[in-house]
Design a protein around this motif. Structure first.
Motif, PDB file in Angstrom:
ATOM      1  N   VAL A   1       0.867  -1.179   0.000  1.00  0.00           N
ATOM      2  CA  VAL A   1       0.000   0.000   0.000  1.00  0.00           C
ATOM      3  C   VAL A   1       0.902   1.226   0.000  1.00  0.00           C
ATOM      4  CG1 VAL A   1      -1.835   1.219   1.212  1.00  0.00           C
ATOM      5  CG2 VAL A   1      -1.735  -1.291   1.284  1.00  0.00           C
ATOM      6  N   GLY A   2       0.836   2.005  -1.094  1.00  0.00           N
ATOM      7  CA  GLY A   2       1.725   3.143  -1.238  1.00  0.00           C
ATOM      8  C   GLY A   2       1.021   4.481  -1.213  1.00  0.00           C
ATOM      9  N   ALA A   3       1.829   5.535  -1.242  1.00  0.00           N
ATOM     10  CA  ALA A   3       1.384   6.926  -1.234  1.00  0.00           C
ATOM     11  C   ALA A   3       0.727   7.308   0.088  1.00  0.00           C
ATOM     12  CB  ALA A   3       0.474   7.231  -2.421  1.00  0.00           C
ATOM     13  N   LEU A   4       1.132   6.650   1.172  1.00  0.00           N
ATOM     14  CA  LEU A   4       0.611   6.990   2.491  1.00  0.00           C
ATOM     15  C   LEU A   4       1.230   8.309   2.941  1.00  0.00           C
ATOM     16  CD1 LEU A   4       0.871   3.406   3.934  1.00  0.00           C
ATOM     17  CD2 LEU A   4      -1.257   4.707   3.659  1.00  0.00           C
ATOM     18  N   ARG A   5       0.423   9.197   3.454  1.00  0.00           N
ATOM     19  CA  ARG A   5       0.870  10.546   3.806  1.00  0.00           C
ATOM     20  C   ARG A   5       1.518  10.655   5.178  1.00  0.00           C
ATOM     21  NH1 ARG A   5      -4.044  14.417   1.728  1.00  0.00           N
ATOM     22  NH2 ARG A   5      -3.644  14.154  -0.507  1.00  0.00           N
ATOM     23  N   SER A   6       1.212   9.733   6.073  1.00  0.00           N
ATOM     24  CA  SER A   6       1.774   9.831   7.424  1.00  0.00           C
ATOM     25  C   SER A   6       1.851   8.445   8.047  1.00  0.00           C
ATOM     26  CB  SER A   6       0.905  10.745   8.294  1.00  0.00           C
ATOM     27  OG  SER A   6      -0.276  10.075   8.689  1.00  0.00           O
ATOM     28  N   ASP A   7       2.530   8.393   9.203  1.00  0.00           N
ATOM     29  CA  ASP A   7       2.636   7.156   9.970  1.00  0.00           C
ATOM     30  C   ASP A   7       1.490   7.001  10.964  1.00  0.00           C
ATOM     31  OD1 ASP A   7       5.001   6.367   8.746  1.00  0.00           O
ATOM     32  OD2 ASP A   7       6.272   7.308  10.252  1.00  0.00           O
ATOM     33  N   ALA A   8       0.563   7.928  10.972  1.00  0.00           N
ATOM     34  CA  ALA A   8      -0.525   7.912  11.951  1.00  0.00           C
ATOM     35  C   ALA A   8      -1.469   6.738  11.723  1.00  0.00           C
ATOM     36  CB  ALA A   8      -1.313   9.224  11.870  1.00  0.00           C
ATOM     37  N   GLY A   9      -1.946   6.154  12.808  1.00  0.00           N
ATOM     38  CA  GLY A   9      -3.001   5.145  12.729  1.00  0.00           C
ATOM     39  C   GLY A   9      -2.587   3.832  12.103  1.00  0.00           C
ATOM     40  N   ASN A  10      -3.543   3.236  11.394  1.00  0.00           N
ATOM     41  CA  ASN A  10      -3.378   1.914  10.802  1.00  0.00           C
ATOM     42  C   ASN A  10      -3.781   1.905   9.337  1.00  0.00           C
ATOM     43  OD1 ASN A  10      -2.816   0.481  13.376  1.00  0.00           O
ATOM     44  ND2 ASN A  10      -4.904   1.107  13.853  1.00  0.00           N
ATOM     45  N   VAL A  11      -3.287   0.902   8.642  1.00  0.00           N
ATOM     46  CA  VAL A  11      -3.742   0.617   7.284  1.00  0.00           C
ATOM     47  C   VAL A  11      -4.569  -0.665   7.388  1.00  0.00           C
ATOM     48  CG1 VAL A  11      -3.055  -0.040   4.954  1.00  0.00           C
ATOM     49  CG2 VAL A  11      -1.744   1.688   6.191  1.00  0.00           C
ATOM     50  N   VAL A  12      -5.758  -0.623   6.817  1.00  0.00           N
ATOM     51  CA  VAL A  12      -6.639  -1.791   6.831  1.00  0.00           C
ATOM     52  C   VAL A  12      -6.729  -2.318   5.395  1.00  0.00           C
ATOM     53  CG1 VAL A  12      -8.939  -2.652   7.361  1.00  0.00           C
ATOM     54  CG2 VAL A  12      -7.924  -0.853   8.787  1.00  0.00           C
ATOM     55  N   ILE A  13      -6.378  -3.588   5.223  1.00  0.00           N
ATOM     56  CA  ILE A  13      -6.365  -4.222   3.903  1.00  0.00           C
ATOM     57  C   ILE A  13      -7.358  -5.379   3.945  1.00  0.00           C
ATOM     58  CG2 ILE A  13      -4.965  -5.405   2.173  1.00  0.00           C
ATOM     59  CD1 ILE A  13      -2.491  -4.110   3.604  1.00  0.00           C
TER      60      ILE A  13
ATOM     61  N   LEU B   1     -12.837 -12.230   2.527  1.00  0.00           N
ATOM     62  CA  LEU B   1     -12.096 -13.476   2.679  1.00  0.00           C
ATOM     63  C   LEU B   1     -11.117 -13.333   3.842  1.00  0.00           C
ATOM     64  CD1 LEU B   1     -11.389 -16.270   1.507  1.00  0.00           C
ATOM     65  CD2 LEU B   1      -9.740 -15.118   0.053  1.00  0.00           C
ATOM     66  N   ALA B   2     -10.436 -12.185   3.907  1.00  0.00           N
ATOM     67  CA  ALA B   2      -9.437 -11.948   4.955  1.00  0.00           C
ATOM     68  C   ALA B   2      -9.233 -10.445   5.134  1.00  0.00           C
ATOM     69  CB  ALA B   2      -8.118 -12.604   4.576  1.00  0.00           C
ATOM     70  N   ARG B   3      -8.755 -10.086   6.314  1.00  0.00           N
ATOM     71  CA  ARG B   3      -8.473  -8.669   6.595  1.00  0.00           C
ATOM     72  C   ARG B   3      -7.237  -8.579   7.484  1.00  0.00           C
ATOM     73  NH1 ARG B   3     -13.393  -5.525   8.349  1.00  0.00           N
ATOM     74  NH2 ARG B   3     -13.528  -5.212   6.112  1.00  0.00           N
ATOM     75  N   ALA B   4      -6.419  -7.564   7.214  1.00  0.00           N
ATOM     76  CA  ALA B   4      -5.260  -7.273   8.061  1.00  0.00           C
ATOM     77  C   ALA B   4      -5.312  -5.806   8.450  1.00  0.00           C
ATOM     78  CB  ALA B   4      -3.962  -7.565   7.314  1.00  0.00           C
ATOM     79  N   LYS B   5      -5.052  -5.536   9.715  1.00  0.00           N
ATOM     80  CA  LYS B   5      -4.927  -4.167  10.205  1.00  0.00           C
ATOM     81  C   LYS B   5      -3.501  -4.031  10.706  1.00  0.00           C
ATOM     82  CE  LYS B   5      -6.760  -2.819  14.162  1.00  0.00           C
ATOM     83  NZ  LYS B   5      -7.715  -2.376  15.187  1.00  0.00           N
ATOM     84  N   ILE B   6      -2.727  -3.176  10.031  1.00  0.00           N
ATOM     85  CA  ILE B   6      -1.307  -3.047  10.361  1.00  0.00           C
ATOM     86  C   ILE B   6      -0.971  -1.606  10.700  1.00  0.00           C
ATOM     87  CG2 ILE B   6      -0.555  -5.043   9.007  1.00  0.00           C
ATOM     88  CD1 ILE B   6       0.140  -3.120   6.737  1.00  0.00           C
ATOM     89  N   LYS B   7       0.048  -1.429  11.518  1.00  0.00           N
ATOM     90  CA  LYS B   7       0.528  -0.098  11.859  1.00  0.00           C
ATOM     91  C   LYS B   7       1.040   0.573  10.593  1.00  0.00           C
ATOM     92  CE  LYS B   7       1.989   3.261  14.497  1.00  0.00           C
ATOM     93  NZ  LYS B   7       1.309   4.415  13.980  1.00  0.00           N
ATOM     94  N   THR B   8       0.633   1.805  10.374  1.00  0.00           N
ATOM     95  CA  THR B   8       1.045   2.537   9.181  1.00  0.00           C
ATOM     96  C   THR B   8       2.534   2.842   9.227  1.00  0.00           C
ATOM     97  OG1 THR B   8      -1.123   3.569   9.070  1.00  0.00           O
ATOM     98  CG2 THR B   8       0.610   4.581   7.761  1.00  0.00           C
ATOM     99  N   SER B   9       3.190   2.649   8.106  1.00  0.00           N
ATOM    100  CA  SER B   9       4.590   2.989   7.935  1.00  0.00           C
ATOM    101  C   SER B   9       4.716   3.701   6.590  1.00  0.00           C
ATOM    102  CB  SER B   9       5.449   1.722   7.972  1.00  0.00           C
ATOM    103  OG  SER B   9       6.808   2.045   7.773  1.00  0.00           O
ATOM    104  N   ALA B  10       4.571   5.041   6.622  1.00  0.00           N
ATOM    105  CA  ALA B  10       4.615   5.830   5.385  1.00  0.00           C
ATOM    106  C   ALA B  10       6.021   5.801   4.819  1.00  0.00           C
ATOM    107  CB  ALA B  10       4.176   7.263   5.674  1.00  0.00           C
ATOM    108  N   PRO B  11       6.189   5.839   3.531  1.00  0.00           N
ATOM    109  CA  PRO B  11       5.164   6.022   2.514  1.00  0.00           C
ATOM    110  C   PRO B  11       4.538   4.720   2.015  1.00  0.00           C
ATOM    111  CG  PRO B  11       7.296   6.078   1.465  1.00  0.00           C
ATOM    112  CD  PRO B  11       7.541   5.917   2.952  1.00  0.00           C
ATOM    113  N   MET B  12       5.011   3.551   2.551  1.00  0.00           N
ATOM    114  CA  MET B  12       4.477   2.287   2.058  1.00  0.00           C
ATOM    115  C   MET B  12       4.365   1.293   3.200  1.00  0.00           C
ATOM    116  SD  MET B  12       4.948  -1.047   0.772  1.00  0.00           S
ATOM    117  CE  MET B  12       6.693  -1.271   0.819  1.00  0.00           C
ATOM    118  N   SER B  13       3.219   0.652   3.302  1.00  0.00           N
ATOM    119  CA  SER B  13       3.000  -0.425   4.265  1.00  0.00           C
ATOM    120  C   SER B  13       2.593  -1.665   3.477  1.00  0.00           C
ATOM    121  CB  SER B  13       1.878  -0.043   5.240  1.00  0.00           C
ATOM    122  OG  SER B  13       2.248   1.067   6.021  1.00  0.00           O
TER     123      SER B  13
END
Length: 167
Positions: free
Chosen positions: A48-60, A77-89
């Protein structure tokens, strides 16, 4: 003086190249233990790219090939919630089979409240994206616009660009 300008230019060029290499090399190989689901021969890596900040989580969220389940309640089918790591998680998923199609939806839950926040008009106010970087105009894209296939054995990597609403 001219030699100094050339040297400074070389230093800046080197820094720019190093930054590019870091950005391109930011994706590390995830271990099987970091993947969601029961281990199978078919693995999906979502970057997941083009993330603007490290705030919060990315949900895929990964959806199966059935269009009626795409973005439907309990359709995932599946979900992952991961800590955001800008610019790509990134996250990886073991898939039950190399089906002809899957779909991915992501959002940047910047405030970490577990929801994609929306305006009173129902428009997203946090970043979001879809597999194939499917465009959105009025609502979510169709399943046909986001569907993709995977390798029968081994790892398939897809990249999803997060779009942030304009204010």
């Amino acid at each position: 003086m001219e030699a100094r300008s050339v040297l400074i230019g070389m230093v800046f060029a080197g820094l720019a190249m190093a930054g590019t290499a870091h950005a391109q090399g930011a994706a590390r190989a995830l271990t099987d233990k970091e993947c969601v689901g029961r281990k199978t021969a078919t693995r999906l890596n979502v970057q997941v790219g083009a993330l603007r900040s490290d705030a919060g989580n990315v949900v895929i969220t990964v959806y199966p090939g059935d269009p009626s389940r795409f973005m439907a309640p309990r359709g995932k089918l599946a979900r992952a919630k991961i800590k955001t790591s800008a610019p790509m998680s990134q996250a990886c998923f073991f898939l039950p089979s190399p089906a002809d199609a899957y779909a991915v939806v992501v959002y940047h839950d910047a405030d970490g409240d577990g929801d994609l926040d929306r305006s009173p008009a129902g428009m997203p106010i946090e970043g979001y994206g879809f597999s194939n970087d499917a465009p959105t105009k009025f609502g979510a894209p169709s399943f046909d616009a986001v569907r993709f296939g995977v390798k029968p054995v081994g790892e398939t990597t897809i990249r999803v660009k997060v779009r942030y609403p304009t204010k």
